[in-house]
Design a protein around this motif. Structure first.
Motif, PDB file in Angstrom:
ATOM      1  N   ALA A  98       0.552  -5.785   1.023  1.00 51.90           N
ATOM      2  CA  ALA A  98       1.865  -5.524   1.189  1.00 51.90           C
ATOM      3  C   ALA A  98       2.763  -6.356   0.159  1.00 51.90           C
ATOM      4  CB  ALA A  98       2.365  -5.754   2.665  1.00 51.90           C
ATOM      5  N   ALA A  99       2.377  -7.484   0.137  1.00 51.97           N
ATOM      6  CA  ALA A  99       3.084  -8.449  -0.882  1.00 51.97           C
ATOM      7  C   ALA A  99       2.942  -7.662  -2.205  1.00 51.97           C
ATOM      8  CB  ALA A  99       2.486  -9.819  -0.937  1.00 51.97           C
ATOM      9  N   GLU A 100       1.912  -7.278  -2.857  1.00 49.35           N
ATOM     10  CA  GLU A 100       1.557  -6.731  -4.079  1.00 49.35           C
ATOM     11  C   GLU A 100       2.406  -5.616  -4.380  1.00 49.35           C
ATOM     12  OE1 GLU A 100      -2.859  -6.128  -4.277  1.00 49.35           O
ATOM     13  OE2 GLU A 100      -2.981  -8.338  -4.550  1.00 49.35           O
ATOM     14  N   PHE A 112       8.843  -7.262  13.238  1.00 45.74           N
ATOM     15  CA  PHE A 112       8.261  -6.090  12.857  1.00 45.74           C
ATOM     16  C   PHE A 112       9.443  -5.198  11.963  1.00 45.74           C
ATOM     17  CE2 PHE A 112       4.425  -6.247  14.650  1.00 45.74           C
ATOM     18  CZ  PHE A 112       4.480  -6.975  15.995  1.00 45.74           C
ATOM     19  N   ILE A 113       8.807  -4.455  11.224  1.00 50.37           N
ATOM     20  CA  ILE A 113       9.723  -3.473  10.740  1.00 50.37           C
ATOM     21  C   ILE A 113       9.395  -2.113  11.483  1.00 50.37           C
ATOM     22  CG2 ILE A 113      10.150  -1.786   8.595  1.00 50.37           C
ATOM     23  CD1 ILE A 113       8.875  -4.185   6.816  1.00 50.37           C
ATOM     24  N   GLU A 141       0.451   2.484   2.488  1.00 54.43           N
ATOM     25  CA  GLU A 141       1.667   2.415   2.968  1.00 54.43           C
ATOM     26  C   GLU A 141       2.304   1.159   3.313  1.00 54.43           C
ATOM     27  OE1 GLU A 141       5.263   2.172   4.138  1.00 54.43           O
ATOM     28  OE2 GLU A 141       4.683   4.138   3.451  1.00 54.43           O
ATOM     29  N   SER A 142       3.151   0.395   2.365  1.00 54.75           N
ATOM     30  CA  SER A 142       3.337  -1.219   2.586  1.00 54.75           C
ATOM     31  C   SER A 142       3.930  -1.419   3.873  1.00 54.75           C
ATOM     32  CB  SER A 142       4.214  -1.426   1.411  1.00 54.75           C
ATOM     33  OG  SER A 142       5.465  -0.879   1.448  1.00 54.75           O
ATOM     34  N   THR A 143       4.707  -0.778   4.430  1.00 62.10           N
ATOM     35  CA  THR A 143       5.287  -1.204   5.801  1.00 62.10           C
ATOM     36  C   THR A 143       4.190  -1.202   7.019  1.00 62.10           C
ATOM     37  OG1 THR A 143       7.363  -0.249   5.131  1.00 62.10           O
ATOM     38  CG2 THR A 143       7.227  -0.439   7.478  1.00 62.10           C
ATOM     39  N   ALA A 144       3.429  -0.178   6.974  1.00 63.60           N
ATOM     40  CA  ALA A 144       2.100  -0.125   7.563  1.00 63.60           C
ATOM     41  C   ALA A 144       1.315  -1.435   7.409  1.00 63.60           C
ATOM     42  CB  ALA A 144       1.365   1.081   7.515  1.00 63.60           C
ATOM     43  N   ARG A 150      -2.938   1.726  11.066  1.00 64.72           N
ATOM     44  CA  ARG A 150      -4.195   1.382  10.193  1.00 64.72           C
ATOM     45  C   ARG A 150      -4.712   2.371   9.211  1.00 64.72           C
ATOM     46  NH1 ARG A 150      -8.356  -2.378  10.685  1.00 64.72           N
ATOM     47  NH2 ARG A 150      -7.626  -3.158  12.710  1.00 64.72           N
ATOM     48  N   PRO A 151      -4.646   3.612   9.822  1.00 66.06           N
ATOM     49  CA  PRO A 151      -4.827   4.624   8.714  1.00 66.06           C
ATOM     50  C   PRO A 151      -3.703   4.666   7.633  1.00 66.06           C
ATOM     51  CG  PRO A 151      -4.479   5.735  10.917  1.00 66.06           C
ATOM     52  CD  PRO A 151      -4.508   4.209  11.231  1.00 66.06           C
ATOM     53  N   LEU A 152      -2.410   4.767   7.984  1.00 67.66           N
ATOM     54  CA  LEU A 152      -1.151   4.521   7.083  1.00 67.66           C
ATOM     55  C   LEU A 152      -1.435   3.333   6.095  1.00 67.66           C
ATOM     56  CD1 LEU A 152       1.755   5.272   9.441  1.00 67.66           C
ATOM     57  CD2 LEU A 152       0.407   7.069   7.830  1.00 67.66           C
TER      58      LEU A 152
END
Length: 218
Positions: A115-117, A46-47, A84-87, A77-79
């Motif tokens: 997130a990868a994008e 996890f980050i 938000e890529s970390t979320a 989830r909402p983030l």
């Protein structure tokens, strides 16, 4: 780019799919499966902190540290839906592992992709492994190599190591033992010790390359 720190590793390994798209390569499938047994492992890290994170993100990180994964999922989830890529990555990981949520690898793959994008290396790596496995997404070695290269260029040692394996077996790229050795060396220099051992394997492949019809070592 914000500095990120890993919380801890949750041990879990994937079972990669070893079918070849090319019938001419099927003869090596069993040897490849035996060689890679236990090699490909999803990055269950996890980050757990990002400099300058807002209060909501900090709450999510705190929930991870307390192993309150249900609350972490509620926060992330909402983030994630806000981009938000970390979320996105953390939510994908919770879904992939089934922590705080029902396990759903298809949804995990979607969040990894998003997130990868946005350049998240761990998401690129995990999505690459799902592409190798071919369960939550279509099996696609070419796509896996593209994603692994992105993660490897950010210093992801396990991505570098797995590129070495794929290069030595000709999956998603032409067989190249020189390129394989280079990726193993980079992984080793970044602290991935298994790459040091497989330099000997590449040396063996190179010594036999002249006796393999239609195969080249460079």
């Amino acid at each position: 780019m914000s500095e990120a720190r890993s919380m801890r590793s949750v041990s879990c390994r994937t079972r990669p799919a070893f079918g070849r798209n090319d019938a001419g390569r099927d003869r090596g499938a069993f040897r490849f499966a035996r060689l890679l047994s236990g090699v490909f492992a999803v990055c269950f890290l996890f980050i757990a902190s990002v400099s300058g994170a807002n209060a909501e993100m900090q709450e999510g990180f705190a929930s991870l540290r307390q192993e309150d994964y249900s609350r972490a999922a509620e926060v992330f989830r909402p983030l994630a839906e806000q981009g938000e890529s970390t979320a996105m990555y953390n939510l994908g990981l919770l879904l992939d592992k089934g922590l705080g949520l029902e396990q759903d690898r298809s949804s995990a793959a979607t969040w990894y992709r998003l997130a990868a994008e946005r350049g998240e290396a761990r998401a690129q790596y995990n999505l690459a492994l799902l592409s190798i496995e071919g369960k939550a997404v279509d099996q696609d070695y070419n796509r896996a190599v593209e994603l692994l290269r992105l993660a490897a260029d950010k210093g992801q040692a396990r991505a570098q190591y797995n590129l070495g394996i794929l290069a030595s077996e000709g999956l998603g790229m032409p067989i190249s033992y020189d390129r394989s050795r280079q990726w193993f060396n980079r992984a080793s220099q970044n602290g991935f010790r298994k790459g040091e051992c497989d330099l000997n394997y590449v040396g063996l492949c190179m010594s036999r390359a002249d006796f393999r019809l239609g195969e080249r070592s460079d």
